[in-house]
Design an enzyme around this catalytic site. Structure first.
Site, PDB file in Angstrom:
ATOM      1  N   GLY A  72     -14.423 -28.503  -7.534  1.00  0.00           N
ATOM      2  CA  GLY A  72     -14.201 -29.184  -6.289  1.00  0.00           C
ATOM      3  C   GLY A  72     -12.641 -28.533  -5.792  1.00  0.00           C
ATOM      4  O   GLY A  72     -12.659 -28.074  -4.474  1.00  0.00           O
ATOM      5  N   GLY A 111     -19.611 -26.676  -7.548  1.00  0.00           N
ATOM      6  CA  GLY A 111     -18.664 -26.376  -8.486  1.00  0.00           C
ATOM      7  C   GLY A 111     -17.535 -27.100  -8.540  1.00  0.00           C
ATOM      8  O   GLY A 111     -17.420 -28.091  -8.324  1.00  0.00           O
ATOM      9  N   THR A 156     -23.208 -31.472  -7.423  1.00  0.00           N
ATOM     10  CA  THR A 156     -23.406 -31.802  -6.231  1.00  0.00           C
ATOM     11  C   THR A 156     -24.852 -31.342  -6.075  1.00  0.00           C
ATOM     12  O   THR A 156     -25.506 -30.765  -6.697  1.00  0.00           O
ATOM     13  CB  THR A 156     -22.544 -30.591  -5.470  1.00  0.00           C
ATOM     14  OG1 THR A 156     -21.171 -30.532  -5.943  1.00  0.00           O
ATOM     15  CG2 THR A 156     -22.854 -30.921  -3.803  1.00  0.00           C
TER      16      THR A 156
END
Lengths: 322, 329
Positions: free
Chosen positions: B252, B250, B199
């Site tokens: 999800g 990280g 992300t």
């Protein structure tokens, strides 16, 4: 401590003048679904199975906005979504954008149990449904004549509308002050706890009348429309956008966890402080077998029962005890 | 008010063997994004605008997993998602399943500002993008050669297994570079060398104490088409309220289960913790065995971050002149 169960068929601006022919079938359906859940708990089915079972029943009932009976998008199609969560393990599954799956809640459970993911949507979710062999039907199965009429009226009124209980009137006095004219609401959900304190929550919906294609509401979002942990299980309903930004379901649990509130107090705080008036309702049970059903809308189709023999079915604030 | 503050991240869970040159490039990009945000804050842009601006920059650079440079689905396509939240009125917008929108974070902003809804996905979100006239590109634009290679490796590792959790034993001691443990390092079922830190995100508090947060991602390498992760979910990947703004990264599924970003705000609100305490509490108590990291700012102008992964690409700065860019602990 004993088992407890609560379920809802949506909260919203349900007029006190709701005609008997609209009211009775819904009350009968609530009673029927409650009995199914109670019977399952009495035969020691795990709460995760119980909430799935009850929500399937609510999905199959065309009187509620989930599964068959789902409201229509602006294109006249159905896009369903659902979420399920197990309290002890906090395992969860969610789906959005379903068009052919008869029981979205069961697909959510399969996402939880058979994939490394939590949340599948649209074509990918439909492909997964086929791979898993769940029951699918032509999308027209979900569309009721009543909902075609509701969409037509919503389009005439040029708005997104959440109701499914009443034809839309041009009378704007009953509208909430929001610009998009959301007035009434629909979702189904169930929460349950067994005698050992195992908890589960499940929520399913067709969304909003005249919603944009691709719109996702609060229902499939863990912590917004649906949440369970080792303290409580919560299913929320109402104006999706308000429930998302209020993280309603998680906040009931967070208030118990971080502030030491009781289930009743936590639910009351969320309904009065975390969501604007006229936007939200929820049903919740705690690990110790408490049950609460609260809303800041005109009404909420709801029912609950607990092992000590208490049972209640209601629509408006004054409910009837069975 | 304690002045403005900003933090950015480019994902948590970094390959300890990442070549030094790549580490340097990542730090340069983080620094550039921080500076972009800082100058916007100095010219008094509201927090929500600064968040969008910075995340757009992160999306446009192919280095991190969002926008151009997104991880690929099992079909070799890109499906991007993003969310943004404005603290003062808790307004939010989110998108999933984007295949042609150049800057997903800006479409999330438009969902917030221009639609009656909070979250749009897949074909409907693409249709909304066309109607709003945002920049669209061919799906190929997002696909980098490197990610095509990574997908191949991920498939070879036959990685997305149902039971993908690895024992965490020993992980805490390996950050000092214990080469023997590196082979076992995984994120979300992927060998760390193939894992694309999931992300990008940015959190900002402006000089008026308004908090905002934004998160954007291409998702998990080799994910099933249609998979939604934590990034677009309010309360999971992104949250902003009166007190703070938070962006997570990280694994999800662990972030969703832990409602990680909301819980930072919730423990401040309901338990009275300070910002860094709240971040530490959530990383320690809310993740079960999952791995994740997060950045956060408070309305008092504080900035904080935390992670239990091997490294997180991050940078932060505050009005009093503090600035830090880092990858490892």
């Amino acid at each position: 401590m004993g088992w407890a169960i609560a379920l809802h068929g949506g909260a919203g601006d349900i007029p006190l003048s709701l005609p008997l022919e609209r009211r009775e079938p819904r009350e009968a359906a609530l009673r029927h679904c409650l009995q199914i859940g109670v019977a399952a708990l009495q035969t020691k089915r795990p709460p995760l199975d119980v909430v799935e079972l009850v929500v399937r029943e609510l999905e199959n009932n065309p009187n509620f906005n989930a599964g068959r009976g789902s409201v229509l998008t602006t294109d006249g199609t159905v896009e369903m979504e659902a979420c399920i969560m197990d309290g002890n393990t906090k395992k969860c599954g969610a789906v959005s954008g379903l068009t052919t799956v008869v029981n979205p809640i069961s697909l959510a459970r399969l996402v939880m149990e058979k994939t490394p993911h939590i949340y599948l949507a649209f074509d990918g979710a439909e492909a997964f449904a086929r791979e898993q062999g769940v029951e699918t039907v032509d999308a027209s199965h979900f569309i009721t004549p009543e909902n075609i009429e509701r969409l037509k009226q919503a389009k005439e009124a040029n708005r997104v509308q959440i109701d499914y209980t009443q034809p839309i009137t041009k009378d704007t006095k009953k509208e909430t002050p929001t610009a998009d004219g959301d007035s009434q609401i629909g979702t189904v959900g169930c929460v349950a706890v067994d005698t050992r304190g195992n908890l589960a929550a499940a929520t399913s919906t067709g969304g909003l009348v005249n919603k944009m294609v691709g719109r996702i509401g609060d229902t499939p979002i863990v912590g917004a429309g649906n949440y369970a942990n080792s303290l409580c299980a919560v299913s929320a309903t109402g104006k999706g956008e308000a429930i998302i930004c209020g993280t309603v379901a998680r906040d009931v649990a967070a208030l118990m966890e971080y502030k030491g509130l009781s289930l009743e107090e936590a639910a009351a705080y969320v309904i009065s402080e975390c969501t604007p008036r006229g936007t939200a309702g929820l049903v919740a049970v705690s690990a110790t077998g408490e049950v609460t059903m609260q809303f800041n809308t005109t009404g909420m189709f709801r029912a609950c029962a607990s092992e000590d023999g208490y049972s209640e079915i209601g629509i408006w604030p004054n409910s009837m005890q069975n | 008010m304690g002045g403005w503050a900003i933090a950015v991240h480019g994902g948590a869970g970094v390959d300890p063997n990442l070549p030094p040159q790549r580490q340097e490039e990542a730090k340069q990009l983080l620094t550039r994004c921080l500076n972009l945000g800082i100058s916007a804050l100095r010219s008094s842009l509201p927090a929500i605008d600064v968040v969008e601006l910075v995340v757009r920059e992160l999306e446009s650079d192919p280095l991190f997993n969002s926008g151009r440079g997104s991880a690929l689905t099992e079909n070799g396509t890109v499906e991007m998602e993003a969310s943004i939240m404005d603290g003062p009125k808790r307004r939010c917008g989110a998108v999933s399943g984007l295949t042609t929108v150049k800057n997903p974070i800006s479409l999330a902003r438009l969902v917030m500002d221009k639609s009656p809804h909070s979250y749009m996905a897949f074909a409907g979100a693409e249709e909304f993008a066309r109607r709003q006239g945002v920049a669209l590109v061919d799906n190929q634009y997002f696909i980098t050669e490197e990610n095509v290679g990574m997908l191949k490796l991920a498939k070879e590792a036959n990685s997305i297994l149902f039971d993908y959790r690895i024992p965490t034993v020993g992980l805490e001691t390996c950050s000092a570079g214990a080469a023997s443990v590196e082979a076992a390092l995984q994120m979300n079922g992927l060998p760390i060398s193939v894992y694309a830190p999931e992300t990008v995100g940015c959190v900002v508090v402006d000089g008026q104490g308004r908090c905002a947060a934004g998160t954007s991602t291409g998702g998990l390498m080799n994910k099933m088409s249609g998979r939604i992760g934590d990034s677009p979910l309010i309360g999971a990947g992104t949250y902003a309220g009166e007190l703070c703004g938070v962006s997570c990264t990280g694994e999800g599924e662990a972030i969703i289960r832990g409602t990680l970003s909301r819980d930072v705000a919730a423990v401040m609100e309901y338990k009275g913790l300070g910002l860094q305490e709240a971040v530490d509490f959530v990383i320690k108590e809310r993740l079960d065995e999952g791995m994740a990291g997060m950045i956060a700012v408070s309305r008092n102008g504080e900035v904080a971050y935390g992670f239990n992964t091997t490294g997180m690409f991050r940078g932060c700065a505050t009005e009093d002149g503090f600035m830090e860019v880092g990858i490892w602990e």
